[in-house]
Write an enzyme that holds these catalytic residues in place. Structure first.
Site, PDB file in Angstrom:
ATOM      1  CE  LYS A   1      -6.516   8.600   8.323  1.00 51.22           C
ATOM      2  NZ  LYS A   1      -7.247   7.459   8.903  1.00 51.22           N
TER       3      LYS A   1
ATOM      4  NE  ARG B   1     -11.053  -1.145   3.787  1.00 49.94           N
ATOM      5  CZ  ARG B   1     -11.662  -1.393   4.955  1.00 49.94           C
ATOM      6  NH1 ARG B   1     -12.831  -2.009   4.971  1.00 49.94           N
ATOM      7  NH2 ARG B   1     -11.104  -1.029   6.084  1.00 49.94           N
TER       8      ARG B   1
ATOM      9  CD  GLU C   1      -6.677   5.231   2.563  1.00 49.98           C
ATOM     10  OE1 GLU C   1      -7.667   5.346   3.316  1.00 49.98           O
ATOM     11  OE2 GLU C   1      -5.546   4.945   2.983  1.00 49.98           O
TER      12      GLU C   1
ATOM     13  CE  LYS D   1      -3.244   2.589   2.987  1.00 50.42           C
ATOM     14  NZ  LYS D   1      -4.139   2.554   4.167  1.00 50.42           N
TER      15      LYS D   1
ATOM     16  CG  ASP E   1      -1.925   5.091   5.113  1.00 51.69           C
ATOM     17  OD1 ASP E   1      -1.800   4.040   5.775  1.00 51.69           O
ATOM     18  OD2 ASP E   1      -2.999   5.437   4.576  1.00 51.69           O
TER      19      ASP E   1
ATOM     20  CG  ASP F   1      -5.476   7.802   4.852  1.00 54.69           C
ATOM     21  OD1 ASP F   1      -6.380   8.488   4.312  1.00 54.69           O
ATOM     22  OD2 ASP F   1      -5.700   6.760   5.496  1.00 54.69           O
TER      23      ASP F   1
HETATM   24  N1  BES Z   1      -4.355   4.258   7.017  1.00 53.05           N
HETATM   25  C1  BES Z   1      -5.541   4.007   7.761  1.00 53.05           C
HETATM   26  C2  BES Z   1      -5.355   2.962   8.848  1.00 53.05           C
HETATM   27  C3  BES Z   1      -4.445   3.284   9.991  1.00 53.05           C
HETATM   28  C4  BES Z   1      -4.941   3.883  11.131  1.00 53.05           C
HETATM   29  C5  BES Z   1      -3.132   2.907   9.963  1.00 53.05           C
HETATM   30  C6  BES Z   1      -4.103   4.134  12.206  1.00 53.05           C
HETATM   31  C7  BES Z   1      -2.299   3.152  11.019  1.00 53.05           C
HETATM   32  C8  BES Z   1      -2.783   3.751  12.152  1.00 53.05           C
HETATM   33  C9  BES Z   1      -6.639   3.511   6.849  1.00 53.05           C
HETATM   34  O1  BES Z   1      -6.629   4.023   5.571  1.00 53.05           O
HETATM   35  C10 BES Z   1      -7.931   3.925   7.477  1.00 53.05           C
HETATM   36  O2  BES Z   1      -8.157   5.093   7.577  1.00 53.05           O
HETATM   37  N2  BES Z   1      -8.728   2.953   7.874  1.00 53.05           N
HETATM   38  C11 BES Z   1      -9.982   3.222   8.502  1.00 53.05           C
HETATM   39  C12 BES Z   1     -10.992   2.272   7.937  1.00 53.05           C
HETATM   40  C13 BES Z   1     -12.405   2.542   8.378  1.00 53.05           C
HETATM   41  C14 BES Z   1     -12.873   3.861   7.804  1.00 53.05           C
HETATM   42  C15 BES Z   1     -13.264   1.415   7.930  1.00 53.05           C
HETATM   43  C16 BES Z   1      -9.816   3.002  10.006  1.00 53.05           C
HETATM   44  O3  BES Z   1      -9.106   2.065  10.391  1.00 53.05           O
HETATM   45  O4  BES Z   1     -10.347   3.802  10.761  1.00 53.05           O
HETATM   46 ZN    ZN Z   2      -4.819   4.636   4.833  1.00 52.80          ZN
HETATM   47 MN    MN Z   3      -7.651   5.883   5.451  1.00 49.38          MN
END
Ligand code: BES
Ligand code: ZN
Ligand code: MN
Length: 507
Positions: A286, A360, A358, A274, A297, A279
């Site tokens: 966020k 996935r 994003e 990835k 990320d 992000d």
């Molecule tokens: N890059 C993030 C996941 C992440 C969060 C990595 C904290 C490292 C530390 C990913 O893209 C994300 O935002 N995932 C969301 C998914 C949700 C919206 C279903 C998450 O984990 O909150």
């Molecule tokens: Zn992400």
């Molecule tokens: Mn994300």
């Protein structure tokens, strides 16, 4: 960094710093210097015995003691580093010893050191080759610091790079395994530091174009094939999900392909990383607190680049393809909206309920692209879900997949490399959480089992190849320093991937 293998007694080691790992006996006291040990200089032997019998040095895990030479021959300094109980001696403990040695060398401003690897001291708990490897890995990883964006060097003397590391074995018989282990350790740890460096550079430097440039540089350095698809080519190829994530950013996406194929005619292994260079979440933005960590990320992409580097340098006998979808996830007037339905490369339609899920999306297109290679196996690596941090914290990589033998291989490679993984189930029951009212699938499955539903989402785009997925959201960077890990990016995945590919060599 220069790497040497020295043969001979410790007493004759001509070095500014001799590092001796040290175990505890069954009473949790430091072992006596004579037990399983090669002879030291007499005066040093006395001082050592004193330190140990006084109880000042008990060889607790991570405890150190620095001694100075009295005579006029032998090492200038001897650094004892506690391993803990002898029964706990393993490669990871030696990696920690290497890290502690690097930390002490930084403090002292010493750029040359010698590591003792003695089969009799190891007592069969760790083979010579593995011990040399783990110690060197620990030193190289523990010595890493990132200074390139400061306009002036700090005031500590530690800015000097490690000049030379020597592994010292008692007899010529141990030489060859020590060479193999030390060289492997150096290559893989340097590749891991390279991944750390890519990850720590901020998103105003590391964008998708930058990652593509790094891949091209790597290709030239290593003599491997690198192709980069730009926005238009990504569109022509049908990667609708990757494009949809890219829509909110001024930075164009890139799709990066690295091909290391020394074994003509055999099916490749595919590594996918990835590469979200920042992000922000997109329109599902966020919160401000901690958002800066989302420069990390792209740690999956960094792991793939680092692994390709190590694999090619070590000339491993397996075909390996690296795939990196690179993109920035920002909100704007052009951005993907929650509720939008997009079409992926596989032609499956996706309802995007949350633009922050994003990773996935871009991996879905990359996994689908990978099928063209008819891979023997593929593994993706991604900072995919915050839920993985909740489930496993910072000490384990989340592992999922569609093939038990491959899962077992990854678990084993994780153990050997010290990058530990923990298997989570992709049971059918969870799949219902991804059913969409309007499209083939939706991109979020709610709060429950967020790591697993992300894995299940990816599985939909895999096809028939054996596949494993690594969620490194909790392990890609460290907020607390470890024995061979300063705070910051870990470069996790490089050692694991390299170890796994090694286990698949066709020789
Ligand atoms: N890059 C993030 C996941 C992440 C969060 C990595 C904290 C490292 C530390 C990913 O893209 C994300 O935002 N995932 C969301 C998914 C949700 C919206 C279903 C998450 O984990 O909150
Ligand atoms: Zn992400
Ligand atoms: Mn994300």
């Amino acid at each position: 960094m220069k790497l040497d293998i020295g043969v001979g007694t410790l007493a004759a080691a001509d070095t500014p710093l001799l590092v001796l790992p040290w175990c505890q006996d069954s009473e949790r006291q430091a072992e006596r210097p004579t037990a399983n040990m090669d002879p030291l200089d007499e005066s040093l032997d006395l001082t050592l015995t004193q330190a140990v019998t006084s109880g000042d040095f008990r060889a607790r895990r991570g405890q150190t003691l620095l001694l100075y030479r009295r005579g006029d021959r032998g090492p200038d300094r001897v650094l004892l580093i506690g391993v803990g109980e002898r029964g706990d001696l393993n490669a990871e403990r030696l990696r920690e010893v290497g890290g502690a040695a690097a930390g002490r060398a930084l403090e002292l401003g010493i750029t040359e050191l010698t590591l003792s690897v003695s089969p009799s001291w190891l007592g069969g708990a760790v083979e010579t080759e593995e011990a040399a490897r783990a110690l060197v890995e620990g030193v190289v990883l523990g010595h890493w610091r990132f200074e390139e964006l400061r306009s002036e060097p700090g005031d500590e003397p530690r800015r000097r790079p490690l000049h030379s590391v020597t592994v010292r074995v008692p007899t010529a018989k141990s030489r060859d395994p020590a060479v193999r282990g030390a060289e492997y350790g150096q290559v893989v740890a340097e590749a891991q530091n390279y991944a750390r460096e890519l990850a720590i550079r901020p998103a105003n430097i590391v964008n998708p174009r930058y990652l593509a440039g790094e891949a091209r540089k790597l290709g030239e350095e290593l003599g491997i094939e690198v192709k980069v698809l730009d926005r238009e080519q990504i569109q022509e190829d049908g990667m609708g999900a990757l494009l949809a994530v890219a829509a909110g950013s001024e930075e164009e996406p890139r799709f990066i392909v690295l091909e290391y194929c020394p074994e003509k005619g055999s099916r490749p292994l595919v590594l996918l990383g990835k590469g979200v260079t920042f992000d922000a979440g997109g329109l599902s933005i966020k919160t401000a607190s901690g958002m800066e960590t989302m420069k990390y990320d792209m740690s999956g992409a960094a792991a793939v680049l680092g692994a390709m580097r190590a694999i090619a340098r070590l000339k491993l006998g397996a075909n390996v393809i690296g795939l990196i979808p690179a993109v920035e996830n920002l909100p704007s007037g052009h951005a993907l909206r929650p509720g939008d339905v997009i079409s992926s490369r596989s032609r499956k339609t996706i309802e995007v309920l949350n633009t922050d899920a994003e990773g996935r999306l871009i991996l879905a297109d990359a996994l689908n692209y990978a099928a063209r290679y008819e891979p023997d196996a593929m593994i993706d690596i991604a900072t995919l879900t915050g839920a993985c941090v909740v489930a496993l914290g910072h000490h384990a990589i989340g592992l999922m997949g569609n093939d038990q033998p491959l899962i077992d291989e990854v678990l084993a490679a994780g153990g050997r490399s010290g990058e530990r993984v923990w298997h989570l189930p992709l049971w059918e029951e969870y799949r219902k959480q991804l059913e969409s009212e309007v499209a083939d699938i939706k991109n979020t499955g709610g709060r429950a089992a967020g790591t697993i539903t992300a894995g299940l989402f990816l599985r939909e785009f895999v096809g028939s190849a054996p596949w494993a997925h690594l969620d490194i959201a909790g392990t890609a960077w460290a907020e607390k320093a470890g024995p061979y890990q300063p705070t910051g990016p870990t470069g996790v995945g490089v050692r694991l991937f390299t170890e796994w590919v090694r286990s698949r060599e066709s020789d």
